[in-house]
Structure formats: C-alpha cells, structure tokens
Write an enzyme that holds these catalytic residues in place. Structure first.
Site, PDB file in Angstrom:
ATOM      1  N   GLY A 179       0.817  -1.206   0.000  1.00  0.00           N
ATOM      2  CA  GLY A 179       0.000   0.000   0.000  1.00  0.00           C
ATOM      3  C   GLY A 179       0.850   1.256   0.000  1.00  0.00           C
ATOM      4  O   GLY A 179       0.597   2.209   0.740  1.00  0.00           O
ATOM      5  N   ALA A 180       1.879   1.276  -0.854  1.00  0.00           N
ATOM      6  CA  ALA A 180       2.924   2.301  -0.743  1.00  0.00           C
ATOM      7  C   ALA A 180       2.879   3.359  -1.836  1.00  0.00           C
ATOM      8  O   ALA A 180       3.835   4.090  -2.012  1.00  0.00           O
ATOM      9  CB  ALA A 180       4.296   1.630  -0.736  1.00  0.00           C
ATOM     10  N   ARG A 227       1.050   6.047  -1.912  1.00  0.00           N
ATOM     11  CA  ARG A 227       0.865   7.402  -1.379  1.00  0.00           C
ATOM     12  C   ARG A 227       0.786   7.349   0.139  1.00  0.00           C
ATOM     13  O   ARG A 227       0.870   6.280   0.743  1.00  0.00           O
ATOM     14  CB  ARG A 227      -0.389   8.060  -1.977  1.00  0.00           C
ATOM     15  CG  ARG A 227      -1.640   7.262  -1.821  1.00  0.00           C
ATOM     16  CD  ARG A 227      -2.698   7.556  -2.883  1.00  0.00           C
ATOM     17  NE  ARG A 227      -3.760   6.547  -2.840  1.00  0.00           N
ATOM     18  CZ  ARG A 227      -4.943   6.742  -2.273  1.00  0.00           C
ATOM     19  NH1 ARG A 227      -5.235   7.887  -1.711  1.00  0.00           N
ATOM     20  NH2 ARG A 227      -5.838   5.787  -2.270  1.00  0.00           N
ATOM     21  N   ASP A 261      -3.631  -7.081  -5.127  1.00  0.00           N
ATOM     22  CA  ASP A 261      -4.468  -6.870  -3.949  1.00  0.00           C
ATOM     23  C   ASP A 261      -3.960  -7.813  -2.853  1.00  0.00           C
ATOM     24  O   ASP A 261      -4.017  -9.032  -3.006  1.00  0.00           O
ATOM     25  CB  ASP A 261      -5.922  -7.180  -4.318  1.00  0.00           C
ATOM     26  CG  ASP A 261      -6.868  -7.087  -3.131  1.00  0.00           C
ATOM     27  OD1 ASP A 261      -6.415  -6.803  -2.003  1.00  0.00           O
ATOM     28  OD2 ASP A 261      -8.082  -7.307  -3.340  1.00  0.00           O
ATOM     29  N   VAL A 262      -3.470  -7.246  -1.738  1.00  0.00           N
ATOM     30  CA  VAL A 262      -2.909  -8.093  -0.679  1.00  0.00           C
ATOM     31  C   VAL A 262      -3.953  -9.032  -0.082  1.00  0.00           C
ATOM     32  O   VAL A 262      -3.611 -10.035   0.545  1.00  0.00           O
ATOM     33  CB  VAL A 262      -2.255  -7.252   0.446  1.00  0.00           C
ATOM     34  CG1 VAL A 262      -1.101  -6.422  -0.088  1.00  0.00           C
ATOM     35  CG2 VAL A 262      -3.272  -6.371   1.174  1.00  0.00           C
ATOM     36  N   ASN A 272       1.572  -2.342   5.341  1.00  0.00           N
ATOM     37  CA  ASN A 272       0.917  -1.046   5.515  1.00  0.00           C
ATOM     38  C   ASN A 272      -0.463  -0.987   4.859  1.00  0.00           C
ATOM     39  O   ASN A 272      -1.291  -0.180   5.259  1.00  0.00           O
ATOM     40  CB  ASN A 272       1.824   0.052   4.934  1.00  0.00           C
ATOM     41  CG  ASN A 272       1.126   1.382   4.832  1.00  0.00           C
ATOM     42  OD1 ASN A 272       0.847   2.030   5.831  1.00  0.00           O
ATOM     43  ND2 ASN A 272       0.807   1.804   3.607  1.00  0.00           N
ATOM     44  N   TYR A 325     -12.690  -2.300  11.250  1.00  0.00           N
ATOM     45  CA  TYR A 325     -11.285  -1.862  11.220  1.00  0.00           C
ATOM     46  C   TYR A 325     -10.591  -2.151  12.553  1.00  0.00           C
ATOM     47  O   TYR A 325      -9.455  -2.626  12.589  1.00  0.00           O
ATOM     48  CB  TYR A 325     -11.257  -0.359  10.906  1.00  0.00           C
ATOM     49  CG  TYR A 325      -9.902   0.210  10.566  1.00  0.00           C
ATOM     50  CD1 TYR A 325      -9.235  -0.154   9.399  1.00  0.00           C
ATOM     51  CD2 TYR A 325      -9.301   1.157  11.406  1.00  0.00           C
ATOM     52  CE1 TYR A 325      -8.003   0.402   9.076  1.00  0.00           C
ATOM     53  CE2 TYR A 325      -8.072   1.721  11.088  1.00  0.00           C
ATOM     54  CZ  TYR A 325      -7.427   1.339   9.924  1.00  0.00           C
ATOM     55  OH  TYR A 325      -6.202   1.887   9.602  1.00  0.00           O
ATOM     56  N   ALA A 378      -9.893  -5.887  12.712  1.00  0.00           N
ATOM     57  CA  ALA A 378      -8.780  -6.277  11.844  1.00  0.00           C
ATOM     58  C   ALA A 378      -7.439  -5.883  12.447  1.00  0.00           C
ATOM     59  O   ALA A 378      -6.505  -6.687  12.519  1.00  0.00           O
ATOM     60  CB  ALA A 378      -8.955  -5.632  10.463  1.00  0.00           C
ATOM     61  N   ILE A 391      -3.257  10.860  11.578  1.00  0.00           N
ATOM     62  CA  ILE A 391      -2.148  11.289  10.720  1.00  0.00           C
ATOM     63  C   ILE A 391      -2.733  11.987   9.495  1.00  0.00           C
ATOM     64  O   ILE A 391      -3.697  11.484   8.896  1.00  0.00           O
ATOM     65  CB  ILE A 391      -1.292  10.077  10.280  1.00  0.00           C
ATOM     66  CG1 ILE A 391      -0.817   9.261  11.491  1.00  0.00           C
ATOM     67  CG2 ILE A 391      -0.117  10.528   9.413  1.00  0.00           C
ATOM     68  CD1 ILE A 391       0.107   9.972  12.452  1.00  0.00           C
TER      69      ILE A 391
END
Length: 243
Positions: free
Chosen positions: A8-9, A11, A60-61, A89, A154, A157, A187
């Site tokens: 997921g890198a 952005r 897709d992980v 990530n 979320y 998970a 963040i």
C-alpha cells in the site's frame, strides 16, 4: 541486493515509509499497490532519484493466490536478492455502525488488513529465517488498541494483527527476525482528509495531527540494526491521544 517490501505504498504513510527506507537505510524498494498506478509511478520516480532501485508489484494483498504467485515469482527471478524488511501497511476503511454493516464492508476490511498480513508475510518468511535476519513491521492503528465507534470492522482487523505480531515475534525470535507493530493515531493523509481536524485535535495533547514522515521515522528505526533487541512490541505514535 537488499530489498524492503512496503505494501500500500503508492501514497500517504506507505509512500513516506518507502522513501525513508531507501534514503536512510539504502534499501531497494519493492512497492506494492492495488489500483493507483499514477501515484505508484510517482513514488517510484522519487525513489529512483535517490539512486536506488524500485520495482512496482501490483496486486491486492487480500487475494491469497495472487499475492503468493507474484511474490514467489519475483523471488525466483531474483535469486541474489534478499527481502530483509516487510512493512505491512496496506489497509482500507469501510466505516459505519455495526448494526447496519454489510458483509462486504466487514469482509473487505478484514481481508485487506488481517489476511493481507498473512498473504504477504507467510510466503517470504522461510527465506528470512534461513538467512537469519529480517524485520517485519505491521502498521496497525489506535483503533486496534482502544476500539473506535463506527469502526468495528477496522478495529477488529487491526486488533487481530496486533495479537498476530506478538505471537509471531515469539515463534521466530531465535532466528533474529523481529516483528513489531506501529499504531498511528490521527495522521494527515487521504484516509483522514474528511475528518474534522479542528475538533479532533482538541483531544490530542500535542494539539495537532501527525505527519506521514513522522510515522516513517519510527518504522525506519524499527527496520534498522539499531532496533535488534525490540520485538513483539506495539509502539503508539499518536501525540498522546491514548497514553
């Protein structure tokens, strides 16, 4: 040749981590992304500017077979490469009250964060163990520690990945492979763009949202040789919101 894989890198936090691992630890980067090709190519260009190699791996992980096939194919094609660092990530949110939550909203979030951890880490672990060196860093969340209303999926998970982090650290520590989790609070990123920052920062002792680069600093430390005696830990980076 030494590589770090960041999922997921394209952005946000993932991009900041990939850049810092390249610039500060001189890692060549395997950059995983799912759909945003233009953003992934921007990140690749930024890393190549630093004189290091970067390769894009689009998958897709949450897809077990595709993740395994792509990672195993890449490893077979690069027999002299060592993936020393894995940063899990990739994550998505599908927020809403649990009472109204659809199965797809539950399953997609669990699949990306929790199954994604398995799908990416498990195929690469044997090589780390045989080389007796590795760093596995899981990006979790404040939600996985304290729970967050509207984010039962979320929170579930990320909470599961926290427990998996602690268990795996105990399994593989003797092989000098460490496993840690980093739990960001609020963040500044695409994921928090719609949040009411003015109101939320009143809850944060440091009175601001964090920056992706600050998370990347912590991840880079954990990925370095300086962090050799830290494993099984969940490190909060949230401005004192949950301390």
């Amino acid at each position: 040749m030494k590589y770090a894989l960041v999922t997921g890198a394209s952005r946000g936090i993932g991009r900041a981590i990939a850049l810092k691992l390249a610039n500060e630890l001189n890692y060549n980067i395997l950059l995983n992304y799912n759909s945003n090709t233009s953003a992934a190519e921007e990140t690749l260009a930024l890393i190549k500017e630093s004189g290091l190699n970067c390769e894009l791996l689009q998958f897709d992980v949450g897809d077990t077979e595709k993740s395994k096939n792509i990672l195993e194919s890449w490893t077979a094609e690069h027999p002299d490469a060592a993936i020393e660092v894995i940063v899990n990530n990739a994550g998505i949110t599908r927020d809403g009250l649990f009472m109204w939550m659809k199965p797809e909203e539950w399953n997609s979030v669990i699949n990306t964060s929790l199954n994604g951890f398995y799908n990416v880490t498990q195929p690469l672990l044997k090589d780390m163990l045989s080389k007796r060196y590795g760093r596995i860093i899981n990006i979790v969340s404040l939600s996985g520690l304290k729970g967050n209303p509207g984010q039962v999926n979320y929170s579930a998970a990320k909470g599961a990945v926290i427990s998996a982090t602690k268990a795996l650290a105990q399994e593989i520590g003797k092989r000098k492979v460490t496993v840690n989790a980093v739990a960001p609070g609020f963040i500044s990123s695409d994921m928090t763009a719609e949040f009411d920052e003015k109101e939320l920062k009143k809850l944060i002792p440091l009175n601001r949202f964090g920056e992706a680069e600050e998370v990347a600093e912590l991840v880079t430390f954990l990925a370095s040789k300086k962090a050799a005696y830290i494993t099984g830990e969940v490190i909060n980076i949230n401005g004192g919101l949950y301390s």
